[in-house]
Enzyme design. Structure first.
Site, PDB file in Angstrom:
ATOM      1  N   LEU A   1     -23.471  -4.419  56.159  1.00  0.00           N
ATOM      2  CA  LEU A   1     -22.410  -5.008  55.012  1.00  0.00           C
ATOM      3  C   LEU A   1     -23.175  -4.887  53.348  1.00  0.00           C
ATOM      4  CD1 LEU A   1     -20.791  -8.472  57.295  1.00  0.00           C
ATOM      5  CD2 LEU A   1     -20.006  -5.921  56.631  1.00  0.00           C
TER       6      LEU A   1
ATOM      7  N   ASN B   1     -24.853 -14.232  62.353  1.00  0.00           N
ATOM      8  CA  ASN B   1     -25.278 -13.055  63.242  1.00  0.00           C
ATOM      9  C   ASN B   1     -26.015 -13.471  64.239  1.00  0.00           C
ATOM     10  OD1 ASN B   1     -25.371 -10.179  63.817  1.00  0.00           O
ATOM     11  ND2 ASN B   1     -27.174  -9.961  63.198  1.00  0.00           N
ATOM     12  N   THR B   2     -25.943 -12.435  65.065  1.00  0.00           N
ATOM     13  CA  THR B   2     -26.965 -12.555  66.943  1.00  0.00           C
ATOM     14  C   THR B   2     -27.310 -11.607  66.613  1.00  0.00           C
ATOM     15  OG1 THR B   2     -25.582 -11.677  67.935  1.00  0.00           O
ATOM     16  CG2 THR B   2     -24.914 -13.391  67.845  1.00  0.00           C
ATOM     17  N   HIS B   3     -28.939 -11.140  66.845  1.00  0.00           N
ATOM     18  CA  HIS B   3     -29.922 -10.512  66.758  1.00  0.00           C
ATOM     19  C   HIS B   3     -30.982 -10.585  68.122  1.00  0.00           C
ATOM     20  CE1 HIS B   3     -32.010  -7.022  65.103  1.00  0.00           C
ATOM     21  NE2 HIS B   3     -33.210  -7.607  65.705  1.00  0.00           N
TER      22      HIS B   3
ATOM     23  N   ARG C   1     -19.598   3.384  51.846  1.00  0.00           N
ATOM     24  CA  ARG C   1     -19.758   1.817  52.936  1.00  0.00           C
ATOM     25  C   ARG C   1     -18.994   0.916  51.848  1.00  0.00           C
ATOM     26  NH1 ARG C   1     -24.109   0.078  55.589  1.00  0.00           N
ATOM     27  NH2 ARG C   1     -24.977   1.717  54.650  1.00  0.00           N
TER      28      ARG C   1
ATOM     29  N   GLY D   1     -29.714  -9.193  53.031  1.00  0.00           N
ATOM     30  CA  GLY D   1     -30.898  -8.112  53.123  1.00  0.00           C
ATOM     31  C   GLY D   1     -29.923  -8.249  54.955  1.00  0.00           C
TER      32      GLY D   1
ATOM     33  N   ASP E   1     -27.110 -13.230  55.129  1.00  0.00           N
ATOM     34  CA  ASP E   1     -27.709 -12.627  53.846  1.00  0.00           C
ATOM     35  C   ASP E   1     -27.439 -11.837  53.425  1.00  0.00           C
ATOM     36  OD1 ASP E   1     -30.324 -11.519  54.048  1.00  0.00           O
ATOM     37  OD2 ASP E   1     -31.017 -13.308  53.319  1.00  0.00           O
TER      38      ASP E   1
HETATM   39  C1  GRF Z   1     -26.784  -7.747  70.698  1.00  0.00           C
HETATM   40  O1  GRF Z   1     -27.301  -7.499  71.298  1.00  0.00           O
HETATM   41  C2  GRF Z   1     -26.206  -7.917  69.081  1.00  0.00           C
HETATM   42  O2  GRF Z   1     -27.616  -8.465  69.433  1.00  0.00           O
HETATM   43  C3  GRF Z   1     -27.552  -6.424  68.975  1.00  0.00           C
HETATM   44  O3  GRF Z   1     -26.484  -5.668  70.556  1.00  0.00           O
HETATM   45  C4  GRF Z   1     -26.061  -5.841  71.186  1.00  0.00           C
HETATM   46  C5  GRF Z   1     -24.465  -6.066  70.988  1.00  0.00           C
HETATM   47  O4  GRF Z   1     -23.865  -5.731  72.711  1.00  0.00           O
HETATM   48  N1  GRF Z   1     -26.617  -5.835  67.913  1.00  0.00           N
HETATM   49  P1  GRF Z   1     -22.966  -6.575  73.351  1.00  0.00           P
HETATM   50  O5  GRF Z   1     -21.627  -5.611  72.053  1.00  0.00           O
HETATM   51  O6  GRF Z   1     -21.993  -7.941  72.980  1.00  0.00           O
HETATM   52  O7  GRF Z   1     -22.779  -6.045  74.620  1.00  0.00           O
END
Ligand code: GRF
Length: 198
Positions: A92, A106-108, A64, A142, A140
């Site tokens: 990361l 990040n989006t989650h 990694r 985590g 961060d």
């Molecule tokens: C999103 O829901 C993101 O938060 C998650 O994976 C998905 C990515 O979807 N980790 P895409 O590649 O943008 O279609």
């Protein structure tokens, strides 16, 4: 003008939405490059918008840390104001996060701190939750633990599958991401201040 590098692993539908948003002439940010850890479908969106791409293939590095070292080198080439992890399915190492945080977000697909990790949608369903959500947060050291910048609830329907639920969450993720990027670019959201809130 805020400059952004987006990192992806998958289909890049959230990337696509961001590319569409920032291509509006009055949007105060630009995506300058899109990177990823594998041959991802999402690169096609970057190419369609004429955005340069780079790939740091996960399998070709012994660890990694070695992989992240090359990723760090690529990010240094572009030196963006902001790094957006948009479906990058890699944790990361702290060394890289330390360099970029809080300028890395990040989006989650869950309402953090509920259901962190790679299977946030599946885990919400398995828990029998009535609702889940979407979150944009500062990265961060985590896993999905950084300060929350925006989040919104999404109800879970009784007949939801992982796919149908994820497809309802993603448009919320996109809207939150675009709004956060706009607020950062406009100076209405100070990432350093947000990161220092206990
Ligand atoms: C999103 O829901 C993101 O938060 C998650 O994976 C998905 C990515 O979807 N980790 P895409 O590649 O943008 O279609």
């Amino acid at each position: 003008m805020l400059t952004i590098v987006v990192l992806i692993s998958g289909t890049g539908s959230n990337l696509r939405a961001l590319l569409e948003a920032v291509s509006e002439p009055d949007f105060p940010a630009r995506v300058i490059a899109v990177g990823g850890d594998r041959e991802a479908e999402g690169f096609l969106h970057a190419e369609a918008f004429g955005i340069p791409t780079f790939m740091v293939p996960w399998e070709q590095f012994p660890s990694r840390e070695d992989w992240a070292q090359e990723l760090a080198t690529q990010l240094e080439v572009w030196r963006p104001d902001l790094v957006v992890l948009s479906g990058l399915m890699r944790v990361l190492p702290a060394g890289l996060v330390d360099v970029w945080s809080p300028r890395m977000i990040n989006t989650h697909p869950a309402y953090l701190p509920e259901f962190p990790g790679a299977h946030g949608v599946r885990d919400a369903l398995a828990a029998g939750a009535a609702q889940t959500g979407a979150t944009v947060h500062i990265v961060d050291a985590g896993v999905d633990t950084g300060p929350v910048l925006a989040q919104e609830r999404v109800p879970i329907e009784t007949d939801d599958t992982e796919r149908t639920l994820h497809e309802r969450i993603k448009p919320v993720e996109r809207r939150l991401l675009i709004d956060v990027v706009r607020r950062i670019a406009d100076g209405d959201l100070d990432l350093a201040a947000a990161a220092s809130v206990p």
